[in-house]
Design an enzyme around this catalytic site. Structure first.
Site, PDB file in Angstrom:
ATOM      1  N   ARG A 266      -6.050   7.712  16.695  1.00  0.00           N
ATOM      2  CA  ARG A 266      -7.346   7.611  16.020  1.00  0.00           C
ATOM      3  C   ARG A 266      -8.398   6.980  16.932  1.00  0.00           C
ATOM      4  O   ARG A 266      -9.576   7.337  16.863  1.00  0.00           O
ATOM      5  CB  ARG A 266      -7.233   6.867  14.688  1.00  0.00           C
ATOM      6  CG  ARG A 266      -8.462   7.029  13.808  1.00  0.00           C
ATOM      7  CD  ARG A 266      -8.278   6.494  12.400  1.00  0.00           C
ATOM      8  NE  ARG A 266      -7.662   7.458  11.510  1.00  0.00           N
ATOM      9  CZ  ARG A 266      -8.322   8.429  10.861  1.00  0.00           C
ATOM     10  NH1 ARG A 266      -9.628   8.541  10.975  1.00  0.00           N
ATOM     11  NH2 ARG A 266      -7.674   9.269  10.083  1.00  0.00           N
TER      12      ARG A 266
ATOM     13  N   PHE B 150      -6.128  -3.917   3.187  1.00  0.00           N
ATOM     14  CA  PHE B 150      -6.902  -3.677   4.407  1.00  0.00           C
ATOM     15  C   PHE B 150      -6.071  -3.063   5.532  1.00  0.00           C
ATOM     16  O   PHE B 150      -6.433  -3.196   6.703  1.00  0.00           O
ATOM     17  CB  PHE B 150      -7.602  -4.958   4.882  1.00  0.00           C
ATOM     18  CG  PHE B 150      -8.460  -5.596   3.820  1.00  0.00           C
ATOM     19  CD1 PHE B 150      -9.589  -4.941   3.348  1.00  0.00           C
ATOM     20  CD2 PHE B 150      -8.121  -6.819   3.257  1.00  0.00           C
ATOM     21  CE1 PHE B 150     -10.366  -5.504   2.332  1.00  0.00           C
ATOM     22  CE2 PHE B 150      -8.890  -7.387   2.244  1.00  0.00           C
ATOM     23  CZ  PHE B 150     -10.020  -6.727   1.784  1.00  0.00           C
TER      24      PHE B 150
ATOM     25  N   GLU C  95       0.223  -1.506   4.708  1.00  0.00           N
ATOM     26  CA  GLU C  95       0.583  -0.085   4.800  1.00  0.00           C
ATOM     27  C   GLU C  95       2.044   0.038   5.238  1.00  0.00           C
ATOM     28  O   GLU C  95       2.837   0.705   4.602  1.00  0.00           O
ATOM     29  CB  GLU C  95      -0.343   0.651   5.764  1.00  0.00           C
ATOM     30  CG  GLU C  95       0.029   2.133   5.890  1.00  0.00           C
ATOM     31  CD  GLU C  95      -0.942   2.962   6.729  1.00  0.00           C
ATOM     32  OE1 GLU C  95      -2.080   2.527   6.975  1.00  0.00           O
ATOM     33  OE2 GLU C  95      -0.546   4.062   7.148  1.00  0.00           O
TER      34      GLU C  95
ATOM     35  N   GLN D  83       0.834  -1.201   0.000  1.00  0.00           N
ATOM     36  CA  GLN D  83       0.000   0.000   0.000  1.00  0.00           C
ATOM     37  C   GLN D  83       0.870   1.252   0.000  1.00  0.00           C
ATOM     38  O   GLN D  83       0.370   2.357  -0.108  1.00  0.00           O
ATOM     39  CB  GLN D  83      -0.884   0.032   1.256  1.00  0.00           C
ATOM     40  CG  GLN D  83      -2.058  -0.922   1.228  1.00  0.00           C
ATOM     41  CD  GLN D  83      -2.786  -0.956   2.564  1.00  0.00           C
ATOM     42  OE1 GLN D  83      -2.754  -1.972   3.257  1.00  0.00           O
ATOM     43  NE2 GLN D  83      -3.451   0.118   2.951  1.00  0.00           N
TER      44      GLN D  83
ATOM     45  N   ALA E 173      -5.955   5.560   5.265  1.00  0.00           N
ATOM     46  CA  ALA E 173      -6.802   6.584   5.884  1.00  0.00           C
ATOM     47  C   ALA E 173      -7.998   6.932   4.988  1.00  0.00           C
ATOM     48  O   ALA E 173      -8.527   8.043   5.063  1.00  0.00           O
ATOM     49  CB  ALA E 173      -5.982   7.845   6.217  1.00  0.00           C
TER      50      ALA E 173
ATOM     51  N   GLU F 257     -12.971   3.077   4.914  1.00  0.00           N
ATOM     52  CA  GLU F 257     -13.006   2.537   6.269  1.00  0.00           C
ATOM     53  C   GLU F 257     -14.299   2.796   7.047  1.00  0.00           C
ATOM     54  O   GLU F 257     -14.714   1.927   7.826  1.00  0.00           O
ATOM     55  CB  GLU F 257     -11.843   3.115   7.084  1.00  0.00           C
ATOM     56  CG  GLU F 257     -10.472   2.751   6.569  1.00  0.00           C
ATOM     57  CD  GLU F 257      -9.399   3.626   7.186  1.00  0.00           C
ATOM     58  OE1 GLU F 257      -9.275   4.799   6.783  1.00  0.00           O
ATOM     59  OE2 GLU F 257      -8.701   3.149   8.091  1.00  0.00           O
TER      60      GLU F 257
END
Ligand code: MTE
Ligand code: HPA
Ligand code: MOS
Length: 774
Positions: free
Chosen positions: A309, A227, A231, A196, A510, A729
């Site tokens: 977050r 997913f 990342e 990603q 994000a 998301e």
């Protein structure tokens, strides 16, 4: 206009026919080697010796590599502390420690037992509770504080104290972590990775080998799902393949088996969140104190941002007059936990949804009423605990619409009646909401760049830093460019993501892939369009081969928008003169104008300051709500989801069809997390559920029997490209409605005790809770 249409995914045919190319589908090069990865045999301790000499004697084995072979062995997105291959300290069991470069997978399986790994074992830390006792803290965050929390708790008519606990989640992407690295000339490397984050993959590969970033190119055609799991965590596997390719000067392929992938890679963070909540007799929350604790696993990875977050979403959709939200993460001897769709948001949001469900049961009220009273207001009660005003607040409208369209009240009455029949089954109904903040909370990541090449036949190639993982970002950018040029979307092709075309890119994460890269594509197209408008105004009839002078600087920013690009034509709305897009391209080319655009985009006005708690954390919010109805078998604990209704606010969607796909997928994935997806560890710390036979993701029979998804279109989001909103998301958070519906079902049997379950609510968890009431 292409934007707004449900055109099909640019890989739809390829995926269905099997012609789409994933990493391990790449044709094998001459000389290519297979890279097998060996994991640590214990959870904690140190490696004393790795002896690969016996393996090296075998036919088809070309090299055995350990930490000692890597020039720079440490990497990490936030803190560079994680070894690519562990040695002095073992972080977790099955952590990569050794690579075998060999002919193929069969050779690897035949020789791997010959490598002797000597360890000194230590006692591991395996749970959040144990880590808290041992003060094994990985990071801490500044709390959000508003009002007089202690006073408000003391004066509250009712107080509940408890802890919400949820488990991790395996990403279960269809394509495991995979990389092929080709050595080029002069020590350069071409890395093809299922990542990603091509830029970080490029950087980690280069740094590990002591190469300049400019010597490494990372290419990502697509992923078979990410997913969040790719990342950060694609990078070190790419570095392992890079090491072998570099040392042997041969192409090297690393593609983990499903079992190895599940054992070696990080997952969603388990959380344990402790709370004290004060509320009045109507159910209005007057005080909320939460201490959020995340299990980071062995290394820092993205944990500090995920913790942030979680804190940013601890308010859910509800206004908190007096609040105290604290966060910390513990370090344990487990796989290093990482990004997973929602990125801590679901763990924060679900805590308050669980609390609201408890408040309702405690006051013997319907939970919708309690939710409605606490919802963010439109003109007042609309400031978050981190001081961001909720603008264009659609939550009240959204909740009320869904309450009506799902026939909430009527079904609630039916359920009460049904539950009185004592049929051996008990039903529950619950609505939960999502108000998901869109932007990377790490400010500098909110940037993107794009390269657009217009060809003389009127077709266009677009390259950006966005990576396609199934979510449809390519298709949306195709539509944005097609709309800019007034051409069919099929005339626009998204090229493989590559760090040689787009540099310093942010991860596709994000949910902001389309926001930032689509913004850059729009800007790049706009640059080309302005040139074309000017050329058009200079010469709008016939094909001229020479004589148009270059655009004066004053015209670069002039408003020439009366020249429009529609349906393959260019038309001046003032004079009504027109020509075809293709003819205009030819004129521009022959007159030596550039038909390429390169542009940059950054999300404006962001900048939350963690110390002062000032500034905007998010660009805007994506909102949604879901109502789920469940049925529990009281003899077995078996759970069925009878119906789910979802209403999402996605602004003005670029592709409603793809977005509905994202909403269904995210909801089901969220539902899996809170119901059947149970990461099961042996008491020694080893993950036992590391294959589809032991780890249960939802299948078609688990989806709600009735499943209604609607979008609430609105045009208020001027903050984002084409007034759209990010979708990737946010709907995952709505899976929690199934879990709160289970709590609601249990409440019909628990009378005066508060139902208490952990997540996932597996059949065992449900059955044990039912037994507690007897
Ligand atoms: N959809 C599919 N099919 N596959 C994926 O891997 N990842 C999700 C979401 N939807 C994912 C997906 C996650 S975690 C994110 S952050 C976003 O897609 C990223 O893409 P976007 O920013 O383009 O929406
Ligand atoms: N989401 C996903 N990835 C991230 C974020 C975020 O908010 N911040 C840094 N990496
Ligand atoms: Mo998504 S968890 O931000 O990759």
């Amino acid at each position: 206009m292409s934007v707004g249409k449900s055109v099909s995914h640019d890989s739809a045919v390829g995926h269905v026919t099997g012609s789409s190319i994933f990493i391990d589908d790449r044709a094998k090069h001459k000389n290519e080697v297979y890279v097998g990865v060996l994991g640590a045999p214990v959870c904690a301790g140190a490696i004393l010796k790795i002896d690969g000499s016996e393996a090296l004697k075998m036919k088809g084995v070309f090299g055995v590599f350990t930490a000692k072979d890597i020039p720079h062995n440490k990497w990490g997105t936030i803190v560079p502390e994680q070894p690519i291959l562990a040695f002095e300290k073992i972080g977790y069991i099955d952590e990569p420690v050794c690579l075998i470069a060999c002919a193929d997978e069969d050779t690897f399986n035949a020789v791997k037992k010959l490598v002797k790994i000597e360890v000194r074992e230590e006692k591991p830390i395996l749970t959040i509770d144990d880590a808290l006792i041992k003060n094994s803290i990985l990071c801490q965050a500044n709390p959000f504080v508003r009002g007089d929390i202690e006073g408000a708790l003391k004066n509250a008519p009712n107080v509940l104290i408890g802890a919400f606990e949820c488990g991790g989640q395996e990403h279960f992407y269809m394509e495991s972590q995979a990389t092929v690295v080709y050595p080029l000339e002069n020590g350069q490397l071409e890395v093809h990775s299922s990542s990603q984050h091509p830029t970080e993959t490029q950087h980690v590969v280069a740094h590990s080998l002591g190469l300049d970033y400019s010597q490494v190119v990372c290419v990502v055609k697509r992923m078979g799902g990410g997913f969040g799991g790719k990342e950060s965590q694609a990078a070190h596997f790419a570095a392992m393949a890079g090491l072998v390719a570099y040392k042997l000067n041969r192409p090297a392929r690393l593609a983990l088996t499903k079992d190895d992938d599940m054992m070696m890679t990080g997952k969603r963070h388990p959380f344990k969140n402790f709370y004290d909540v004060g509320f009045d007799d109507t159910g209005k929350i007057t005080a909320l104190k939460v201490v959020i604790v995340a299990n980071g696993g062995a290394y820092v990875d993205l944990t500090p941002s995920i913790l942030d977050r979680a804190m940013f979403h601890a308010d859910g959709c509800y206004y908190l007059e007096n609040c105290y939200i604290e966060g910390k993460a513990v370090r344990t001897n487990q796989h290093s936990n990482t990004a997973f769709r929602g990125f801590g948001g679901p763990q924060g949001n679900m805590t308050i949804e669980s609390i609201v469900e408890d408040i309702a049961h405690y006051l013997k009220k319907d939970a919708f009423e309690v939710r409605r009273i606490n919802l963010y207001g439109i003109n007042d009660r609309n400031v978050t605990p981190y001081n961001q005003t909720v603008e264009h607040n659609l939550l009240p409208e959204l909740f009320d619409k869904l309450h009506k369209s799902s026939e909430y009240q009527k079904r609630k009455d039916n359920i009460s009646a049904f539950n009185k029949t004592k049929s051996g089954k008990v039903r529950g109904l619950s609505m939960t909401g999502a108000k998901f903040g869109i932007a990377f909370t790490t400010k500098f990541l909110n940037q993107g760049n794009a390269l657009v090449n217009v060809h003389l036949d009127g077709t266009v190639q677009v390259s950006t830093g966005a990576t396609e993982m199934g979510q449809g970002v390519n298709t949306k950018m195709q539509q944005i460019a097609a709309t800019c040029f007034g051409i069919p979307h099929k005339s626009v092709v998204l090229m493989p993501t590559s760090t040689e075309k787009n540099h310093n890119t942010s991860p596709t994460a994000a949910s902001s892939g389309t926001d930032i890269n689509g913004g850059a594509v729009f800007n790049a197209c706009e640059g080309i369009l302005q040139t074309l408008r000017w050329v058009f105004l200079q010469q709008h009839s016939g094909v001229v081969y020479d004589g148009i002078k270059s655009m004066p600087a004053v015209d670069v920013k002039a408003d020439l928008s009366h020249v429009e690009f529609i349906d393959g034509n260019v038309i001046d709305q003032k004079t009504k003169k027109s020509m075809t897009f293709k003819d205009l391209l030819k004129i521009a080319y022959l007159n030596q104008f550039s038909l390429a655009g390169y542009a940059f985009y950054k999300t404006p006005d962001l900048g939350f300051d963690k110390s002062t708690h000032e500034g905007r954390a998010f660009n805007y919010f994506t909102n949604g709500a879901a109502v789920s109805e469940v049925e529990v078998d009281e003899y077995t604990g078996e759970l069925k989801v009878l119906r789910t209704d979802i209403l999402m606010d996605l602004g003005r969607p670029i592709n409603p069809g793809i977005d509905i796909g994202q909403v269904s997928g995210a909801f089901i994935q969220g539902m899996g997390w809170v119901t059947t997806e149970n990461l099961f560890y042996h008491e020694s710390g080893k993950l036992l559920s590391h294959s589809p036979t032991t780890y249960k993701i939802p299948n078609i029979q688990d989806t709600p029997r009735i499943f209604n998804i609607e979008l609430m279109e609105n045009h208020t989001n001027t903050r984002n490209v084409m007034r759209s909103k990010a979708v990737g998301e946010p709907p995952l958070l709505l899976g929690s409605s199934v879990w709160t519906a289970v709590k609601n079902a249990l409440s019909y049997r628990s009378e005066d005790v508060l139902p208490h379950i952990t997540s996932p609510a597996t059949n065992e968890v449900i059955l044990m809770e039912l037994n507690r009431y007897e």
